[in-house]
Motif scaffolding. Structure first.
Motif, PDB file in Angstrom:
ATOM      1  N   SER A 126      -5.999 -23.506  18.987  1.00 40.76           N
ATOM      2  CA  SER A 126      -6.253 -24.835  19.553  1.00 40.76           C
ATOM      3  C   SER A 126      -7.730 -25.058  19.742  1.00 40.76           C
ATOM      4  O   SER A 126      -8.233 -26.171  19.545  1.00 40.76           O
ATOM      5  CB  SER A 126      -5.532 -24.973  20.893  1.00 40.76           C
ATOM      6  N   ASP A 174      -1.787 -29.999  16.240  1.00 44.04           N
ATOM      7  CA  ASP A 174      -1.661 -28.783  17.041  1.00 44.04           C
ATOM      8  C   ASP A 174      -0.205 -28.591  17.444  1.00 44.04           C
ATOM      9  O   ASP A 174       0.280 -29.232  18.365  1.00 44.04           O
ATOM     10  CB  ASP A 174      -2.546 -28.871  18.288  1.00 44.04           C
ATOM     11  N   GLU A 175       0.487 -27.743  16.753  1.00 42.74           N
ATOM     12  CA  GLU A 175       1.904 -27.462  17.000  1.00 42.74           C
ATOM     13  C   GLU A 175       2.686 -28.745  17.261  1.00 42.74           C
ATOM     14  O   GLU A 175       3.327 -28.883  18.296  1.00 42.74           O
ATOM     15  CB  GLU A 175       2.047 -26.512  18.201  1.00 42.74           C
TER      16      GLU A 175
HETATM   17 MG   LIG Z   1      -2.676 -23.737  21.260  1.00 45.69          MG
END
Ligand SMILES: [Mg+2]
Ligand SMILES: Nc1ncnc2c1ncn2[C@@H]1O[C@H](COP(=O)(O)OP(=O)(O)OP(=O)(O)O)[C@@H](O)[C@H]1O
Lengths: 257, 277
Positions: free
Chosen positions: A42, A154-155
């Protein structure tokens, strides 16, 4: 447009999250970042999009953004980051409101992405009325309405249940293929990585360094075909063997944050 | 013939045994407010009160009957003094509350958003917040005279400090991820304040309304009792001095009605502004 990460390091006070990462995201490709929990994925994504200042190194772009691009580096968030007081349409509109477009042009663009993401019937619903999958579709619609040069995710699917994830992945692949979007995609999920990636960047545990770059040689639309199953399974095992020991060690670390 | 494989001893087949029903046992602990019950209860209390007064159990000097209170109220209406007293009170509370809350809103926002305002403001506000503002009325009277401004000022001060705190807390509590999202889309600062911070803080700001309006009502009555010729507080005090309990209770009833009206307006505002919740 290429996105170039030039020897980026980052620390949060005492904690070194990233150490000397250099990589180039090529125009049109999907680069997937994997690595054990807390290895700085991240952080790297935040630095790439300019919402986090790296302790060292820099980010460069090369080449021109696509026609009509309003926000070259655009995020899709794990927690969707929708404004609960705005409708679906209002949330997507937020990304356009501060740009010099005519009201008609704004409405036209919003309608087009709502159509693309299957949200037209939900245009005037509030986020709380939507399922997780629908909320993330709004997040994706808001990101593509600005015609980004590079999409940073991000995910994006990790807050969703398995079936919704599958559906959304198929839709994203369709959109990627159509729009030829350049994207950087962070995930924990190796299956997702192998389905979506052109290349997979494997990071080591904290401090995150580049461990390996793995090319997925099979063209994305053909990955469901049975004749590629063996090759994809081999890639899956390769990624898992790269990650496995790192993940085990990372899991046993005492957290500082 | 093969030997039977030994298996785990099985429980006796359930057939033949008496069946027992699983009873519902998760009742209770779910209070809900009815619509008619409160009116019936209200009517009963009034009726009981009236009966107690009529039968002489409640001496009229200590507690007038509801009928007497209603008559006193009606008297005030017809003589025009009611409207005048209400007019004074409403004017003071509206001005005081508006001035105090708009300044509080401004400073609360500044403290919620800027480091300098926060580091300077927070200790000052924390030090002044606990002072009961009515204690400042004598000082305010010295500054502004005995007239309206001193009363408005005391209400404004009383509203100002809690309002800063609730606004500051509300602004501080706006989810950071939404602000980061807006920044990542290049939304300019002014638009972030308008489109994200303000609506995100709105629930806390409206909760602040509830607290500050009740503080304003308390300070209104206190200030009017200390130094005013007109207004509901002055009216109640005068009635008490003359032992006109019917007038006194009528004044108290007026305050209750005023409070209810404020609560109703706030409830409406909340439903309208927070309809997304
Ligand atoms: Mg992360
Ligand atoms: N704001 C912060 N302040 C201090 N430390 C932080 C901060 N953000 C992240 N860290 C630490 O930096 C390291 C990398 O964090 P990051 O969130 O980038 O990891 P990640 O790979 O995305 O992890 P995950 O897989 O859990 O999402 C972690 O050890 C984390 O604890």
């Amino acid at each position: 447009m290429d996105l170039i990460v030039e020897s980026v390091s980052h620390s949060y006070g005492e904690v070194t999250a990233l150490s000397d990462v250099s990589v180039t995201v090529r125009d049109g490709e999907t680069l997937v970042l994997i690595g054990p929990s807390g290895c700085g994925k991240s952080t790297l994504l935040g630095i790439m999009g300019g919402v986090l200042a790296p302790s060292a190194g820099r980010i460069l772009t090369r080449g021109r953004a696509p026609e009509g691009c309003l926000n070259p580096l655009t995020y899709v968030f794990q927690d969707f980051a929708l404004l609960p007081w705005r409708t679906v349409e209002g949330n997507v509109m937020l990304a356009l409101e501060h740009h010099p477009l005519s009201a008609a042009e704004r409405r036209r663009r919003v309608a087009a992405v709502l159509d693309l993401t299957g949200l037209t019937d939900f245009a005037s619903a509030f986020p709380k009325q939507l399922s997780g999958g629908m909320r993330q579709r709004v997040g994706i619609a808001r990101a593509i309405v600005v015609r980004p040069a590079v999409l940073l995710l991000d995910e994006p699917l990790s807050a969703l249940d398995a079936q919704t994830r599958e559906l959304l992945m198929e839709e994203m692949i369709a959109i990627w293929t159509r729009e030829r979007t350049t994207s950087v995609y962070v995930t924990h999920n190796l299956v997702e990585a192998i389905r979506l990636a052109d290349r997979v960047l494997v990071l080591s545990r904290r401090p995150g360094r580049i461990k390996r770059m793995v090319e997925i040689g099979v063209p994305r639309p053909e990955r469901a075909a049975p004749e590629h199953a063996a090759e994809l399974a081999r890639l899956h095992d390769e990624l898992w063997s790269l990650i496995r020991e790192e993940a085990r060690l990372a899991d046993r670390e005492i957290q500082h944050a | 013939m093969p030997e039977p494989v030994p298996t785990r001893p099985q429980a006796a087949p359930p057939e033949g045994e008496a069946r027992q029903r699983v009873l519902f046992r998760a009742g209770g602990f779910e209070p809900s407010a009815g619509r008619i019950a409160p009116w019936i209860a209200f009517a009963f209390i009034l009726a009981g009160w009236q009966a107690a007064s009529s039968s002489g159990i409640l001496p009229a000097l200590f507690m007038p009957s509801p009928a007497a209170v209603a008559a006193a109220l009606w008297n005030q209406v017809t003589s025009g003094t009611l409207l005048m007293n209400i007019g004074y009170s409403v004017e003071r509370i509206v001005w005081g509350w508006l001035i105090g809350s708009s300044l509080g809103l401004l400073l609360g926002f500044a403290m919620g958003m800027f480091s300098l305002a926060r580091s300077v403001g927070l200790p000052i506000v924390s030090a002044l917040f606990p002072v009961p503002k009515i204690a400042l009325l004598p000082l305010l009277i010295l500054w502004f005279g005995i007239g309206e401004p001193s009363k408005i000022a005391v209400i404004a001060l009383g509203v100002f400090f809690p309002y800063i705190i609730s606004t500051y807390t509300a602004v501080d509590g706006v989810p950071r991820n939404l602000i980061r999202m807006a920044l990542s889309f290049g939304v300019p600062t002014g638009a972030i304040v308008r489109k994200i911070v303000l609506p995100g803080a709105m629930p806390g700001i409206l909760a602040g309304f509830r607290i500050t309006t009740s503080i304003a009502l308390i300070l209104l009555v206190a200030a009017e009792m200390i130094g005013a010729r007109y207004g509901i507080g002055a009216f109640i005090l005068a009635a008490g001095n003359l032992m006109q309990t019917d007038q006194l209770v009528a004044g108290v009833a007026l305050l209750s009605i005023l409070g209810l009206i404020i609560a109703f307006i706030l409830g409406y505002l909340e439903r309208w502004l927070l309809r997304w919740r």
